[in-house]
Design an enzyme around this catalytic site. Structure first.
Site, short mmCIF file in Angstrom:
data_model
loop_
_atom_site.label_atom_id
_atom_site.label_comp_id
_atom_site.label_asym_id
_atom_site.label_seq_id
_atom_site.Cartn_x
_atom_site.Cartn_y
_atom_site.Cartn_z
N ASN A 120 -32.37 25.83 -17.08
CA ASN A 120 -32.94 25.46 -15.78
C ASN A 120 -33.91 24.32 -16.07
OD1 ASN A 120 -34.33 25.18 -13.42
ND2 ASN A 120 -35.19 27.25 -13.40
N TRP A 121 -33.47 23.12 -15.73
CA TRP A 121 -34.30 21.94 -16.05
C TRP A 121 -35.53 21.86 -15.16
CZ3 TRP A 121 -30.54 17.12 -16.77
CH2 TRP A 121 -29.72 17.35 -17.90
N HIS A 168 -35.19 31.95 -7.48
CA HIS A 168 -36.12 31.74 -8.61
C HIS A 168 -37.55 32.03 -8.13
CE1 HIS A 168 -38.43 29.87 -11.79
NE2 HIS A 168 -37.35 29.98 -12.54
N GLU A 215 -36.43 37.75 -14.62
CA GLU A 215 -37.43 36.78 -15.06
C GLU A 215 -38.82 37.25 -14.66
OE1 GLU A 215 -35.63 32.55 -15.70
OE2 GLU A 215 -36.54 32.70 -13.73
N SER A 236 -39.87 32.19 -21.27
CA SER A 236 -40.30 31.79 -22.61
C SER A 236 -39.31 32.17 -23.71
CB SER A 236 -41.70 32.34 -22.92
OG SER A 236 -42.64 31.82 -21.99
N GLY A 254 -35.87 27.79 -19.42
CA GLY A 254 -36.59 26.68 -18.82
C GLY A 254 -36.92 25.62 -19.85
N GLY A 255 -38.18 25.58 -20.29
CA GLY A 255 -38.66 24.53 -21.18
C GLY A 255 -37.75 24.22 -22.37
#
Ligand code: 13P
Length: 250
Positions: A9-10, A95, A167, A212, A233-234
């Protein structure tokens, strides 16, 4: 064996140049593995670029939300039909950032889930509790309610072609991951809720963990019985990390 899925997920990151470099690295290094699907969920303006760069590869792509409406006077919105035209396979719905920053309700998330399916997209439904809710002991109630809202609207049959992502909000972008045991406990709980309606569909449902996930913790999360991959994500913006996380799912 259930299929596994690792989806990036950018969020609101990227540029034409950065995307090109990232996708070139993924194309050359992300091996296709039996039983594991890999995808990137990108900002709307980049769908055309990503479709051009990834078509013909084993890497799928998708969006991060969609409108619950199929067309009409909805300024700024993007429909499932449009996502379909750009070759999306997946779309994230519900989300926590959409729920908290854009006020999406359980009912709206359910409507988006069904809109995705009307257009042949695979929704990745996100559920998760805040730290405050966890500390109050409300985790199962909150997450259960988020999941049941969609189950009640779409029916369990909708989950024959969808993925679920647990999440925990306190783990998103914080570097504080749920322990493998905490993740497993919640995934097991979610699968049991689905199984009350249809055991077969529950058994096949991919339940992803997000929050994370990094190369250093992916393997121990993904080896838990009910953790079928991740929503990243990151780390999905760093080619080395995303490749390593996808490999950890195999
Ligand atoms: P991070 O992996 O950056 O914590 O983000 C998780 C997430 O929100 C994926 O949807």
């Amino acid at each position: 064996m259930r299929r596994r899925l690792v989806a990036g997920n950018w969020k609101m990151h990227g540029s034409l140049a950065a995307n090109e470099a990232l996708l070139a690295a993924l194309k050359s290094r992300l091996r296709q593995v039996d039983g594991v699907d890999c995808a990137v969920c990108v900002p709307f303006p980049y769908l055309n670029q990503v479709a051009g760069l990834l078509s013909g590869t084993h890497i799928a792509w998708g969006a991060q939300t969609l409108s619950e409406h199929d067309a009409g006077a909805h300024t700024g919105e993007v429909s499932g039909a449009m996502l379909r035209e750009f070759g999306c396979r997946y779309v994230i719905v519900g989300h926590s950032e959409r729920r908290s920053l854009h006020g999406e309700t359980d009912q709206q998330v359910a409507a988006k889930f069904m809109a995705a399916q009307r257009w042949g997209l695979v929704p990745i439904l996100c559920v998760g509790e805040t730290l405050e809710q966890r500390e109050r002991g409300d985790t199962q109630e909150v997450v259960g309610r988020q999941f049941e809202a969609v189950l009640n609207a779409a029916g369990i049959a909708g989950f024959a072609s969808a993925a679920l992502a647990y999440e925990p909000v306190w783990a998103i972008g914080t570097g504080r991951t749920a322990t493998p045991a905490q993740a497993q406990e919640m995934h097991e709980f979610l699968r049991a809720l689905a199984a009350k309606r249809d055991r077969g569909i529950a058994q096949e449902l991919a339940i992803l963990y997000g929050g994370s996930v990094k190369p250093g913790n992916a393997k121990e999360l993904f080896t838990r019985a009910d953790v079928d991959g991740g929503l990243i994500g990151g780390a999905s913006l760093v080619a080395d990390d995303f490749v390593a996380i996808c490999e950890a799912a195999s």
